[in-house]
Design a protein around this motif. Structure first.
Motif, PDB file in Angstrom:
ATOM      1  N   GLY A  88       0.769  -1.233   0.000  1.00 23.87           N
ATOM      2  CA  GLY A  88       0.000   0.000   0.000  1.00 23.87           C
ATOM      3  C   GLY A  88       0.801   1.284   0.000  1.00 23.87           C
ATOM      4  N   ILE A  89       0.439   2.165   0.927  1.00 26.80           N
ATOM      5  CA  ILE A  89       1.034   3.497   0.982  1.00 26.80           C
ATOM      6  C   ILE A  89       2.538   3.416   1.244  1.00 26.80           C
ATOM      7  CG2 ILE A  89       1.108   5.621   2.355  1.00 26.80           C
ATOM      8  CD1 ILE A  89      -1.867   5.613   2.509  1.00 26.80           C
ATOM      9  N   PHE A  90       2.998   2.413   1.989  1.00 26.63           N
ATOM     10  CA  PHE A  90       4.436   2.261   2.231  1.00 26.63           C
ATOM     11  C   PHE A  90       5.188   2.118   0.901  1.00 26.63           C
ATOM     12  CE2 PHE A  90       2.805   1.076   6.391  1.00 26.63           C
ATOM     13  CZ  PHE A  90       3.754   1.591   7.260  1.00 26.63           C
ATOM     14  N   LYS A  91       4.714   1.232   0.025  1.00 21.03           N
ATOM     15  CA  LYS A  91       5.374   1.012  -1.269  1.00 21.03           C
ATOM     16  C   LYS A  91       5.299   2.251  -2.142  1.00 21.03           C
ATOM     17  CE  LYS A  91       5.015  -2.807  -3.520  1.00 21.03           C
ATOM     18  NZ  LYS A  91       4.487  -3.994  -4.238  1.00 21.03           N
ATOM     19  N   HIS A  92       4.127   2.909  -2.153  1.00 19.67           N
ATOM     20  CA  HIS A  92       3.959   4.105  -2.978  1.00 19.67           C
ATOM     21  C   HIS A  92       4.907   5.214  -2.525  1.00 19.67           C
ATOM     22  CE1 HIS A  92       1.283   7.642  -4.442  1.00 19.67           C
ATOM     23  NE2 HIS A  92       2.125   7.269  -5.388  1.00 19.67           N
ATOM     24  N   ALA A  93       4.984   5.436  -1.213  1.00 15.47           N
ATOM     25  CA  ALA A  93       5.852   6.484  -0.679  1.00 15.47           C
ATOM     26  C   ALA A  93       7.319   6.189  -0.971  1.00 15.47           C
ATOM     27  CB  ALA A  93       5.632   6.623   0.819  1.00 15.47           C
ATOM     28  N   ALA A  94       7.740   4.925  -0.835  1.00 15.09           N
ATOM     29  CA  ALA A  94       9.137   4.558  -1.079  1.00 15.09           C
ATOM     30  C   ALA A  94       9.529   4.787  -2.535  1.00 15.09           C
ATOM     31  CB  ALA A  94       9.368   3.100  -0.696  1.00 15.09           C
ATOM     32  N   ALA A  95       8.570   4.593  -3.444  1.00 20.79           N
ATOM     33  CA  ALA A  95       8.851   4.796  -4.869  1.00 20.79           C
ATOM     34  C   ALA A  95       8.898   6.270  -5.236  1.00 20.79           C
ATOM     35  CB  ALA A  95       7.785   4.085  -5.704  1.00 20.79           C
ATOM     36  N   GLU A  96       8.178   7.107  -4.506  1.00 16.95           N
ATOM     37  CA  GLU A  96       8.078   8.532  -4.838  1.00 16.95           C
ATOM     38  C   GLU A  96       9.140   9.368  -4.131  1.00 16.95           C
ATOM     39  OE1 GLU A  96       6.208  10.112  -6.958  1.00 16.95           O
ATOM     40  OE2 GLU A  96       4.881   8.493  -7.601  1.00 16.95           O
ATOM     41  N   TYR A  97       9.272   9.213  -2.831  1.00 11.55           N
ATOM     42  CA  TYR A  97      10.128  10.083  -2.041  1.00 11.55           C
ATOM     43  C   TYR A  97      11.598   9.667  -2.120  1.00 11.55           C
ATOM     44  CZ  TYR A  97       5.950  12.044   0.243  1.00 11.55           C
ATOM     45  OH  TYR A  97       4.768  12.664   0.499  1.00 11.55           O
ATOM     46  N   THR A  98      12.469  10.641  -1.852  1.00 11.15           N
ATOM     47  CA  THR A  98      13.879  10.310  -1.661  1.00 11.15           C
ATOM     48  C   THR A  98      14.007   9.482  -0.387  1.00 11.15           C
ATOM     49  OG1 THR A  98      14.272  12.331  -0.383  1.00 11.15           O
ATOM     50  CG2 THR A  98      14.647  12.447  -2.772  1.00 11.15           C
ATOM     51  N   ILE A  99      15.147   8.848  -0.217  1.00  7.10           N
ATOM     52  CA  ILE A  99      15.340   7.966   0.935  1.00  7.10           C
ATOM     53  C   ILE A  99      15.179   8.735   2.249  1.00  7.10           C
ATOM     54  CG2 ILE A  99      17.048   6.539   2.137  1.00  7.10           C
ATOM     55  CD1 ILE A  99      18.165   5.891  -0.709  1.00  7.10           C
ATOM     56  N   LYS A 100      15.739   9.932   2.323  1.00  7.20           N
ATOM     57  CA  LYS A 100      15.645  10.723   3.549  1.00  7.20           C
ATOM     58  C   LYS A 100      14.193  11.094   3.841  1.00  7.20           C
ATOM     59  CE  LYS A 100      16.877  13.354   7.004  1.00  7.20           C
ATOM     60  NZ  LYS A 100      17.441  12.790   8.255  1.00  7.20           N
ATOM     61  N   MET A 101      13.471  11.547   2.828  1.00  6.45           N
ATOM     62  CA  MET A 101      12.102  11.987   3.059  1.00  6.45           C
ATOM     63  C   MET A 101      11.175  10.797   3.282  1.00  6.45           C
ATOM     64  SD  MET A 101      12.436  15.077   3.366  1.00  6.45           S
ATOM     65  CE  MET A 101      10.709  15.306   3.778  1.00  6.45           C
ATOM     66  N   TYR A 102      11.505   9.648   2.693  1.00  8.95           N
ATOM     67  CA  TYR A 102      10.704   8.461   2.996  1.00  8.95           C
ATOM     68  C   TYR A 102      10.835   8.106   4.472  1.00  8.95           C
ATOM     69  CZ  TYR A 102       9.069   3.739   3.533  1.00  8.95           C
ATOM     70  OH  TYR A 102       8.402   2.644   4.007  1.00  8.95           O
ATOM     71  N   SER A 103      12.042   8.229   5.026  1.00  7.22           N
ATOM     72  CA  SER A 103      12.261   7.936   6.435  1.00  7.22           C
ATOM     73  C   SER A 103      11.389   8.837   7.306  1.00  7.22           C
ATOM     74  CB  SER A 103      13.744   8.128   6.780  1.00  7.22           C
ATOM     75  OG  SER A 103      13.972   7.916   8.152  1.00  7.22           O
ATOM     76  N   PHE A 104      11.307  10.111   6.940  1.00  5.97           N
ATOM     77  CA  PHE A 104      10.457  11.054   7.681  1.00  5.97           C
ATOM     78  C   PHE A 104       8.991  10.655   7.549  1.00  5.97           C
ATOM     79  CE2 PHE A 104       7.893  14.832   8.160  1.00  5.97           C
ATOM     80  CZ  PHE A 104       8.490  15.522   9.208  1.00  5.97           C
ATOM     81  N   PHE A 105       8.580  10.336   6.305  1.00  9.51           N
ATOM     82  CA  PHE A 105       7.184   9.965   6.064  1.00  9.51           C
ATOM     83  C   PHE A 105       6.840   8.649   6.760  1.00  9.51           C
ATOM     84  CE2 PHE A 105       3.933   7.703   3.651  1.00  9.51           C
ATOM     85  CZ  PHE A 105       2.937   8.663   3.535  1.00  9.51           C
ATOM     86  N   GLU A 106       7.754   7.695   6.719  1.00  9.13           N
ATOM     87  CA  GLU A 106       7.506   6.396   7.335  1.00  9.13           C
ATOM     88  C   GLU A 106       7.258   6.543   8.832  1.00  9.13           C
ATOM     89  OE1 GLU A 106       9.698   2.163   6.878  1.00  9.13           O
ATOM     90  OE2 GLU A 106      10.795   3.612   8.098  1.00  9.13           O
ATOM     91  N   ASN A 107       7.993   7.443   9.464  1.00  4.11           N
ATOM     92  CA  ASN A 107       7.794   7.680  10.898  1.00  4.11           C
ATOM     93  C   ASN A 107       6.379   8.177  11.173  1.00  4.11           C
ATOM     94  OD1 ASN A 107       8.842   8.092  13.714  1.00  4.11           O
ATOM     95  ND2 ASN A 107       8.337  10.212  13.223  1.00  4.11           N
ATOM     96  N   GLU A 108       5.890   9.080  10.314  1.00  2.00           N
ATOM     97  CA  GLU A 108       4.514   9.560  10.472  1.00  2.00           C
ATOM     98  C   GLU A 108       3.515   8.429  10.239  1.00  2.00           C
ATOM     99  OE1 GLU A 108       3.336  12.651  11.438  1.00  2.00           O
ATOM    100  OE2 GLU A 108       5.459  12.946  11.941  1.00  2.00           O
ATOM    101  N   LEU A 109       3.788   7.606   9.233  1.00  2.00           N
ATOM    102  CA  LEU A 109       2.857   6.530   8.889  1.00  2.00           C
ATOM    103  C   LEU A 109       2.792   5.476   9.993  1.00  2.00           C
ATOM    104  CD1 LEU A 109       0.936   5.663   6.671  1.00  2.00           C
ATOM    105  CD2 LEU A 109       2.830   4.529   5.512  1.00  2.00           C
ATOM    106  N   LEU A 110       3.940   5.104  10.543  1.00  2.00           N
ATOM    107  CA  LEU A 110       3.949   4.122  11.627  1.00  2.00           C
ATOM    108  C   LEU A 110       3.304   4.679  12.898  1.00  2.00           C
ATOM    109  CD1 LEU A 110       7.542   2.610  11.186  1.00  2.00           C
ATOM    110  CD2 LEU A 110       5.361   1.487  10.684  1.00  2.00           C
ATOM    111  N   SER A 111       3.394   6.007  13.054  1.00  2.00           N
ATOM    112  CA  SER A 111       2.816   6.631  14.248  1.00  2.00           C
ATOM    113  C   SER A 111       1.293   6.632  14.235  1.00  2.00           C
ATOM    114  CB  SER A 111       3.336   8.068  14.394  1.00  2.00           C
ATOM    115  OG  SER A 111       4.733   8.090  14.595  1.00  2.00           O
TER     116      SER A 111
END
Length: 646
Positions: free
Chosen positions: A465-488
């Motif tokens: 889902g959104i994890f895969k979509h975000a990883a494909a779109e964002y840079t590695i650094k920004m994915y890390s930031f986004f992933e933290n929000e998503l897991l939260s």
């Protein structure tokens, strides 16, 4: 003594050329040479290698050794519950390229060779980041040595290495003696102008402007190169203008214009040296900066607190939000509140005013409590800081995009980059060269992050889902930031409090906290807005909004909430919003500069793709010839060209 393959490479200028392609039957003397042979070949092609299978005989002697492309195979599934200290990228693509050596009577012979890869090769300027090529092999060290004699300075050898590797790196310097660059003596206004003119000859889109007094002495000057213009087109929405550094020799103010790129790293847009801090000087500088950038204003500018600078911003940048950098405020706080900052209770209140107040009422209450509790009613610095609260407290500008550029960590990074300006005695040209060096360091760091994004994906904790979509779109650094929000989102409790058919209202509370956030969601347009304003200020959806999207079974991020400046393709096909027709620019030179910038963006992308293979290169060359013929037949273009040549 060099083996035959080493001598061949030396004679060919250090390259494994068409006549020196690896082939079955080639021999080397030992395992080290076998590895370096394939590693040198890999470097020239643009891929990294790793050691593979080794087979031994009954006496434990090596009989067969394989080396693979580093992208061979696929990553193994991680064990459940296993905690990794470092999360490596997924870089493997199942590539079958490899080489096999067999050993007979001490000779290492190529027995099998597969040169076919299933992935893109690294560009010349990216090869310095290839893992197996981080240390210069014996062959390349020998190449450098072959270029050095008593009449050749080490910097000449390093220049040769730059051509071979596409860039300089620490490994290159380890093979050469470090030399201090000679400073040009007599760096008066004219010598500086000559230096800047030379830079412009080397870079047609280089921009500079210099002010001199009646004695022809430099008072203020500004410059930026063409790369800075391209970076500003992509990331110029937020600018940090820092005037905290002064040069030792001339007591000039060093004032870099700094932004944040798609990897959330510093990027330099240009630099100025000012002789004073008068409003007139800042007005000239901001006008010059805007002219150099095609009159595109930033959305937000961060500065230190200065009345003259504030007036200049009001005059030249009337539509830009002016904020104060919290890093400079923190430094001043350590001076004016030193004894109180040692008190953990006071420090907690003080930090809450800066970072944790969501509403203006909450800020006012927290501030009043802090002042009364610690008897600070007569602290003049705090009184002044309070009057400026709308410029530094996020509560008063939550709708303003800042990319979190004014944070303490970023200010510290800038200080690390430019602190030598204040400690070294340099003439004007030496100062400009120092800035150039720092710019190269930052750009090399960006290139390395681009390379990592291009050659790998984050290892996802949830591969759907959104994890895969975000990883494909964002840079590695920004994915890390986004992933933290998503897991939260797992710690967010949500309640629907309103619904009129397609407009929903939710209230959210984070586990362990009492603060209530309000989220509005439109099911028709997929528009979503949260009272925490993270998306408005940072350009990334918050955990509260993501919780609503999860409730609505979204499997991807709505397109309107993927901000291009944070994506892997942030610098591809960038066209300034609004187009040329909306430019307020009245000068033809600025308009031409903008058009050149747009063409450069598009051209770099085409050239990059075309250079991947011979057929692509032929296509680009053919179309360039056709484009030139069209330009030669265009009346307006030929008329403008004729005017320029007069």
């Amino acid at each position: 003594m060099d083996s035959g393959w080493q001598r061949n490479i030396l004679e060919n200028g250090g390259k494994v050329g068409e006549s020196d392609e690896l082939r079955v039957g080639m021999e080397v003397s030992n395992e080290t040479e076998a590895y370096e042979l394939y590693n040198t070949y890999a470097f020239e092609k643009g891929f990294s290698i790793r050691k593979g299978t080794v087979r031994r005989d009954a006496q434990n002697n090596v009989r067969q050794r394989d080396y693979f492309c580093s992208k061979e195979g696929f990553p193994l599934d991680e064990e459940m519950g296993e905690v990794k200290k470092v999360r490596r990228l997924d870089t493997r693509t199942g590539c079958k390229a490899m080489i096999r050596f067999t050993v007979d009577n001490g000779k290492w012979k190529i027995a099998q060779f597969n040169p076919v890869h299933n992935h893109e090769f690294a560009k010349p300027e990216e090869r310095q980041f290839l893992r197996s090529s981080r240390h210069i092999p014996t062959v390349r060290a020998a190449i450098i040595g072959s270029k050095v004699d008593v009449s050749v300075r080490p910097t000449k050898s390093q220049s040769h290495l730059e051509k071979e590797m596409g860039s300089t790196d620490n490994a290159g310097h380890n093979c050469l003696h470090r030399m201090k660059e000679g400073m040009i003596e007599g760096a008066d206004g004219q010598s500086l102008l000559d230096y800047l003119k030379h830079q412009q000859m080397e870079d047609s889109n280089f921009f500079y402007s210099v002010q001199v007094d009646q004695y022809n002495r430099v008072t203020n000057f500004f410059w930026r190169d063409s790369r800075s213009k391209l970076d500003y087109d992509c990331f110029g929405d937020v600018v940090l203008f820092d005037t905290t550094f002064r040069t030792q020799k001339y007591n000039l103010i060093c004032a870099p214009f700094v932004g944040v790129d798609h990897h959330w790293k510093n990027v330099l847009f240009g630099c100025a040296f000012l002789s004073d801090e008068r409003t007139d000087s800042f007005t000239w500088l901001f006008e010059t900066f805007l002219e150099s950038m095609g009159n595109k204003r930033p959305k937000t500018i961060f500065t230190d607190e200065d009345n003259a600078m504030e007036k200049a911003i009001e005059i030249i940048l009337p539509g830009t939000h002016h904020r104060l950098c919290t890093w400079n405020i923190s430094k001043n706080a350590s001076q004016y509140l030193a004894s109180h900052l040692a008190n953990p209770e006071f420090k907690e209140c003080f930090n809450k005013c800066f970072h944790d107040c969501v509403t203006e009422a909450e800020f006012e209450a927290t501030w009043d409590d802090m002042v009364k509790k610690f008897n600070l009613e007569n602290n003049l610095w705090l009184k002044k800081l309070y009057l400026l609260r709308e410029k530094w407290c996020p509560t008063f500008s939550s709708d303003t995009f800042t990319a979190n550029i004014g944070c303490d960590q970023r200010g510290e990074n800038i200080n690390t980059t430019f602190h030598q300006i204040s400690t070294k005695t340099m003439d004007l040209i030496g100062l400009a060269q120092h800035y150039e060096k720092k710019t190269k360091v930052l750009r090399s760091a960006e290139a390395e992050e681009d390379f990592r994004c291009k050659n790998g994906m984050p290892r996802l904790k949830v591969n759907t889902g959104i994890f895969k979509h975000a990883a494909a779109e964002y840079t590695i650094k920004m994915y890390s930031f986004f992933e933290n929000e998503l897991l939260s989102t797992f710690g967010v409790r949500m309640m629907e409090v309103g619904n009129d058919g397609n407009q929903y209202v939710y209230e959210a509370i984070e586990e362990g906290h009492q603060r209530v956030y309000t989220i509005q969601y439109n099911s028709t347009t997929s528009m979503i807005c949260c009272s925490c304003k993270l998306f408005e200020s940072m350009g990334v959806l918050c955990r509260h909004a993501l919780k609503v999207l999860d409730l609505k079974n979204f499997m991807s991020i709505p397109a309107q909430y993927i901000v291009k400046r944070w994506t892997r393709g942030a610098k591809k096909q960038n066209v300034m919003s609004g187009g040329l027709c909306e430019l307020s620019c009245k000068r033809a030179k600025s308009a031409q500069s903008l058009r050149l910038s747009e063409l450069t963006h598009e051209g770099n992308n085409v050239f990059s793709i075309g250079s991947l293979c011979d057929s692509g290169t032929r296509i680009v060359k053919q179309k360039l010839v056709e484009a030139m013929k069209l330009l030669e037949s265009d009346t307006e273009t030929t008329s403008m060209l004729g005017t320029l040549n007069k």
